[in-house]
Design an enzyme around this catalytic site. Structure first.
Site, PDB file in Angstrom:
ATOM      1  CE  LYS A   1      -2.423   2.945   6.230  1.00  0.00           C
ATOM      2  NZ  LYS A   1      -3.694   1.742   6.588  1.00  0.00           N
TER       3      LYS A   1
ATOM      4  CD  GLU B   1      -8.611  -5.661   2.935  1.00  0.00           C
ATOM      5  OE1 GLU B   1      -9.430  -4.448   3.798  1.00  0.00           O
ATOM      6  OE2 GLU B   1      -9.886  -6.160   2.315  1.00  0.00           O
ATOM      7  CB  SER B   2      -5.998  -5.004   9.318  1.00  0.00           C
ATOM      8  OG  SER B   2      -6.464  -3.585   8.502  1.00  0.00           O
TER       9      SER B   2
ATOM     10  CE  LYS C   1      -8.049   0.171   2.599  1.00  0.00           C
ATOM     11  NZ  LYS C   1      -6.094   0.374   3.100  1.00  0.00           N
TER      12      LYS C   1
ATOM     13  CD  GLU D   1     -11.809  -3.655   4.557  1.00  0.00           C
ATOM     14  OE1 GLU D   1     -10.961  -3.219   3.359  1.00  0.00           O
ATOM     15  OE2 GLU D   1     -12.440  -2.224   5.058  1.00  0.00           O
TER      16      GLU D   1
ATOM     17  CD  GLU E   1      -3.766   0.340   1.837  1.00  0.00           C
ATOM     18  OE1 GLU E   1      -4.258  -0.283   1.622  1.00  0.00           O
ATOM     19  OE2 GLU E   1      -3.057   0.585   3.235  1.00  0.00           O
TER      20      GLU E   1
ATOM     21  CG  ASN F   1     -10.269  -4.273   7.798  1.00  0.00           C
ATOM     22  OD1 ASN F   1      -8.996  -4.716   9.269  1.00  0.00           O
ATOM     23  ND2 ASN F   1     -10.610  -3.168   7.624  1.00  0.00           N
TER      24      ASN F   1
END
Length: 261
Positions: free
Chosen positions: A56, A216-217, A116, A165, A54, A186
């Protein structure tokens, strides 16, 4: 008001303003609108590592992550590292991103690019296509079942992949439909910001095998991926782990090397 509700409220105002500034006909005339997209879902299916890296700058939970890097260098670095795809945050107010970041990433690499974003309107899907994205993110927590269907079907017409998601079983059940390519779990609780890989483990068996599973995460180590791969996950979205370093491309290169050992 929790952070997600606040973001969505602000997003509706922002999108209405953008619609007035740039009409849909103008988006459809952009050069990138006609480009052939690259399927992230296919790349993940064929990969042994499945890294989606990513870009970010900041987030509501971590504040500033990295404001010193330019998107061009990050995209080139990720491509050289051999990641499967790149996620580009385009939300300005909460994440410090922009659609220009997506354009820059598109001109810098041939990776599948995920926009995103907090998508609440079809207009944003047309924007994603016009600015060079290959994949859109839909967040079940902020959409009705009808909206998920409507948005994902439009994305398919535009030959965009769809990553949907979810955070829990209830969201998962309203999201299973043929117009979705990838189901992302997530691991972050959006109300408390706590992260647990158990979320991915628990939901994995409820996701039909027709979908590419993405976690994710909270994926900050090779071990986390090795724990989740037996649960059928083919994609791993890594947000802050690479961006908090001085050279995300080098960090991703080392990470993938360690994963392949």
């Amino acid at each position: 008001m929790d952070i997600l509700t606040k973001i969505v409220t602000d997003k509706r105002v922002e999108v209405n303003l953008r619609k007035q500034l740039i009409p849909i006909t103008q988006l459809e005339q952009s050069i990138l609108f006609k480009r052939e997209t690259i399927s992230l879902a296919k790349k993940l299916q064929d990969s042994s590592t499945g890294i989606i890296a990513e870009h970010k700058r900041r987030s509501p939970s971590k504040q500033v992550i990295n404001h010193n890097l330019n998107v061009y260098d990050v995209a080139r670095g990720y491509e050289n590292a051999g990641v499967c795809g790149m996620s580009v945050l385009t939300d300005g107010k909460y994440f410090g991103g922009s659609l220009d970041d997506l354009l820059t990433a598109r001109s810098s690499c041939n990776l599948p690019l995920l926009r995103k974003e907090f998508i609440i309107d079809e207009y944003q899907i047309l924007e994603a296509k016009a600015y060079g994205a290959d994949v859109i993110l839909l967040i079940a927590a902020i959409l009705t079942k009808n909206e998920i269907k409507q948005f994902s079907e439009l994305a398919k017409q535009l030959r965009l992949d769809v990553l949907l998601e979810v955070h829990n079983e209830e969201e998962l059940h309203k999201s299973i439909m043929p117009s979705i390519d990838m189901l992302g779990v997530n691991n972050r609780n959006l109300k408390t910001f706590e992260v647990s890989l158990d979320t991915s483990k628990q939901l994995s068996e409820l996701i039909p095998n027709d979908f590419v599973k993405v976690s994710e995460s909270g994926i900050s180590s090779v071990e986390a991926i090795q724990i989740l791969q037996p649960y059928g996950y083919k994609g791993f979205l890594i947000g802050e782990n690479f961006m908090k370093t001085d050279n995300p491309g080098e960090s991703a290169t080392q990470f993938i090397k360690d994963l392949q050992l």
